[in-house]
Design an enzyme around this catalytic site. Structure first.
Site, PDB file in Angstrom:
ATOM      1  N   LYS A  14      -3.951  -8.055   3.334  1.00  0.00           N
ATOM      2  CA  LYS A  14      -5.350  -8.095   2.136  1.00  0.00           C
ATOM      3  C   LYS A  14      -4.703  -8.790   1.101  1.00  0.00           C
ATOM      4  CE  LYS A  14      -5.425  -2.998   2.160  1.00  0.00           C
ATOM      5  NZ  LYS A  14      -4.388  -3.070   3.393  1.00  0.00           N
ATOM      6  N   ARG A  89      -9.833   4.248  -0.718  1.00  0.00           N
ATOM      7  CA  ARG A  89      -9.228   4.846   0.522  1.00  0.00           C
ATOM      8  C   ARG A  89      -9.729   5.658   0.624  1.00  0.00           C
ATOM      9  NH1 ARG A  89      -4.698   1.662  -0.678  1.00  0.00           N
ATOM     10  NH2 ARG A  89      -2.672   1.571   0.774  1.00  0.00           N
ATOM     11  N   ARG A 128       8.221  -7.502   6.208  1.00  0.00           N
ATOM     12  CA  ARG A 128       7.640  -8.600   5.223  1.00  0.00           C
ATOM     13  C   ARG A 128       8.548  -8.705   3.670  1.00  0.00           C
ATOM     14  NH1 ARG A 128       1.923  -6.127   3.428  1.00  0.00           N
ATOM     15  NH2 ARG A 128       2.811  -3.647   2.646  1.00  0.00           N
ATOM     16  N   ARG A 162       9.756  -3.836   0.176  1.00  0.00           N
ATOM     17  CA  ARG A 162       8.797  -2.281  -0.760  1.00  0.00           C
ATOM     18  C   ARG A 162       9.855  -1.483  -0.032  1.00  0.00           C
ATOM     19  NH1 ARG A 162       2.181  -2.697  -0.085  1.00  0.00           N
ATOM     20  NH2 ARG A 162       2.656  -0.278  -0.059  1.00  0.00           N
ATOM     21  N   ARG A 173       1.559   5.881   6.459  1.00  0.00           N
ATOM     22  CA  ARG A 173       0.434   5.142   6.432  1.00  0.00           C
ATOM     23  C   ARG A 173      -0.589   4.761   7.074  1.00  0.00           C
ATOM     24  NH1 ARG A 173       3.932   0.918   3.846  1.00  0.00           N
ATOM     25  NH2 ARG A 173       2.772   0.154   3.291  1.00  0.00           N
TER      26      ARG A 173
END
Ligand code: AMP
Length: 215
Positions: A14, A89, A128, A162, A173
């Site tokens: 996203k 969400r 990432r 992160r 998550r």
């Protein structure tokens, strides 16, 4: 002007696609995750309250994120349109967004569901990292920096991961996604606003699918 939601689990891409839309179409990215991380970094009262929740991979309250979005929507128009990234969400957030858009005289044009499978998400998330200065996103195998430790775009060496991008938090998550967020697929399908695309394709292929929808 087109206003869209990018819907999908963590690691669906996203943020990557939102950045492309900002660069190429002049749209404005409204990422509640980014706003919350900023609040955390600034050390504000709200930032302190959400920090632990985010680190556990749970959702922060609807009230907080709705407030953040309201602030942005009412403080300026986006000629290129808004991209809602990581918001809504929950169904309550989706209802609140509809009311907010009504209030400022805007409409939602499409909800882009980015489909990916769970196995791909683990490697995407755990590999990432991002440039802390310009925000460019990278991945250890799929998109490493040309020179190790140096951002290709701005030359910064401030590359960051992160705090919640680890396998254990990712599991939480994902659980939150399936429990609270995936019902939005049915919600927007029923409103005839859902457009599903293959989020596992190459970045540019995914971007082309989204460009077709955005126009
Ligand atoms: P993201 O950057 O979208 O992956 O969000 C990172 C974390 O911020 C999430 O795991 C949640 O703890 C929190 N968060 C971001 N957006 C929302 C939202 N719309 N509702 C609730 N929590 C959110």
């Amino acid at each position: 002007m087109t206003n869209i939601i990018l819907l999908g689990p963590p690691g669906a891409g996203k943020g990557t696609q939102a950045r492309k839309l900002v660069d190429e179409k002049g749209m404005i990215q409204l990422s509640t995750g980014d706003m919350l991380r900023e609040a955390k970094a600034s050390g504000s009262e709200m930032g302190k309250r959400v920090a632990a929740v985010m680190e556990r991979g749970e959702l922060v309250t609807d009230e907080i994120v709705i407030g953040l979005i309201e602030e942005k929507l009412t403080s300026g128009a986006a000629s290129g349109g808004f991209i809602f990234d990581g918001f809504p969400r929950t169904l309550a957030q989706a209802d609140a967004l509809r009311e907010l858009l009504d209030r400022v005289g805007l409409s939602l044009d499409a909800v882009v569901e980015m489909r990916v499978d769970d196995e791909a998400l683990v490697s995407r998330i755990t590999g990432r990292y991002t440039c802390g200065d310009c925000g460019e996103g990278y991945h250890e195998t799929a998109k490493p920096t040309a020179k190790e430790g140096v951002c290709d775009v701005c030359g910064s060496t401030n590359l960051k991961r992160r705090a919640d991008d680890n396998e254990e938090t990712l599991r939480q998550r994902l659980m939150e996604y399936y429990k609270n967020t995936s019902p939005l697929i049915g919600y927007y399908y029923a409103k005839d606003q859902l457009r599903s695309i293959d989020g596992l394709a190459e970045i540019d292929t995914v971007a082309a699918s989204i460009a077709e929808i955005v126009g």
